[in-house]
Enzyme design. Sequence first.
Site, PDB file in Angstrom:
ATOM      1  CG  ASP A   1     -21.067 -16.074  25.310  1.00  0.00           C
ATOM      2  OD1 ASP A   1     -21.702 -16.038  26.281  1.00  0.00           O
ATOM      3  OD2 ASP A   1     -21.062 -16.468  24.307  1.00  0.00           O
TER       4      ASP A   1
ATOM      5  CB  SER B   1     -27.700 -17.182  23.680  1.00  0.00           C
ATOM      6  OG  SER B   1     -27.221 -15.939  23.337  1.00  0.00           O
TER       7      SER B   1
ATOM      8  CG  HIS C   1     -24.520 -16.940  27.434  1.00  0.00           C
ATOM      9  ND1 HIS C   1     -23.978 -16.399  25.869  1.00  0.00           N
ATOM     10  CD2 HIS C   1     -25.987 -16.776  26.464  1.00  0.00           C
ATOM     11  CE1 HIS C   1     -24.738 -16.600  25.324  1.00  0.00           C
ATOM     12  NE2 HIS C   1     -25.847 -16.818  25.515  1.00  0.00           N
TER      13      HIS C   1
END
Length: 536
Positions: free
Chosen positions: A192, A390, A224
């Site tokens: 990521d 996600s 994230h």
Amino acid sequence: MKSVILLSLAACAVAAPTAGVETIHDGAAPILSSSNAEAIPNAYIIKFKKHVDHKSAADHQMWIQKVHGEREDERLELRKRGLFDSVNDAFTGLKHTYNVGSGFLGYAGHFDEETIEKVRRHPDVEAIERDTIVHTMRYEEVKKDECNPDLEKGAPWGLSRVSHRESLSFSTYNKYLYSAEGGEGVDAYVIDTGTNIDHVDFEGRAHWGKTIPANDQDIDGNGHGTHCSGTVAGKKYGVAKKAQVYAVKVLKSNGSGTMSDVIAGVDFAAKSHKAQVSAAKDGKRKGFKGSVANMSLGGGKTTLLDAAVNAAVDAGIHFAVAAGNDNADACNYSPAAAAKAVTVGASALDDSRAYFSNWGKCTDIFAPGLNIQSTWIGSKTAINTISGTSMASPHIAGLLAYYLSLQPASDSEYSLATITPEKLKADLIKVGTVGILTDIPKDTPNVLAWNGGGCSNYFEIVSKGGYKAKAQADKSSSLLDSVTELEKAIEHDFRVISGKVVKEASSMTGQAEKLSEKIHQAVDEELKHFFGEARV
């Protein structure tokens, strides 16, 4: 009469054996008795000395049968005369002969005292032990897994949801049932934007794996990746609370990157996993159960990214990928279309498909993905609430790590869990909650992830199979009622907390009333936003 008996026994005692070369010696073998067992009267087990071979043993056993037969003939004569009780004076003679490997030659039988005295003084006999009553060992009933899970109170709703079968309610919306060993021995590669590895929720279990983009820093400048890592393995926010997290940075701080960098990240994870497998087999790493990977990213359909992910699965990595956020067919996106990975769609608090979640036959399972709270960047304690597939995918990556850790121990403490990614994927789907979600398009599996309710017996979880949700006449109305109920429950909790804060503040300052007003305003705004999203 008494003298007759004694004379008869005395005569029998001095009678010489007539079988073969048997002789009597002065050194008698001991008669052993157990101090804590019930002895059987006149029953004995005899062990020969080491020098006795099979032929000598057979000769001895013929001899003892002859001695016993002679004694029985004499007793029979005495019984005829009424001098012996025919019931209480019964001796059966040779019962068993033993030849246990090369270390135990002997026999057992039921003999009178005179016969056993002859046996004691025989030069081939090492020891005699009284036969005893034996029983099965005391045992406890084997109890099925009673499922005594650990309980995390105040848990994010996503964790609570994967640990309960039915829709969340007042009593379950913030309670996560789990096994404390979940994730132990498992490495989780989060491919990521990186991970805030110093965050307190990782308890030192987060590590920097590799930064793939050229000239980039070993930090998560986006948040994230940190959020995903927290859902996988955070102490408070994670599904598998003992897993090791490895940051594999393939996206820059703006959340974008190249497909070639992503494939390089997959390659790094596969090679790292292979190295850990070798370390475990060589005895350099103890308790290693395997590796999982999470990839909450994607783009248009690309054959090579799907191929790379499938190859990583073939190499032994249990892979979770996000289905995508375009409310479209996941088969048109990569790595969502990778057949061997677990492709994850997003669900909402009210058990509907999240409005943005991709769907279709390439979607394998759903997990919570709307308004998910987890770790963040900026400090060691930062948190954030965001939404997307996600956020759903790391619930599954964490669950794969969780189930890996529950695999029974193998013969070697260094060995891997024997379950393959293919089998674990099938089991994950098999035990899911079926039919609970609404707004699921045709040809899309209606399966919501489940962690076994906190049970630690993996085979018990799998053997029970899936769970079909109870039918509801008007599910949309019922789900709306559930959200309303949850809204009241969460608001109540906020009010209780704010009341405690105000009470503490009133003892320190005269501004308690103003503080109370600010707290309630903040609560109202947060609830309005939260349930506005949940009702979409």
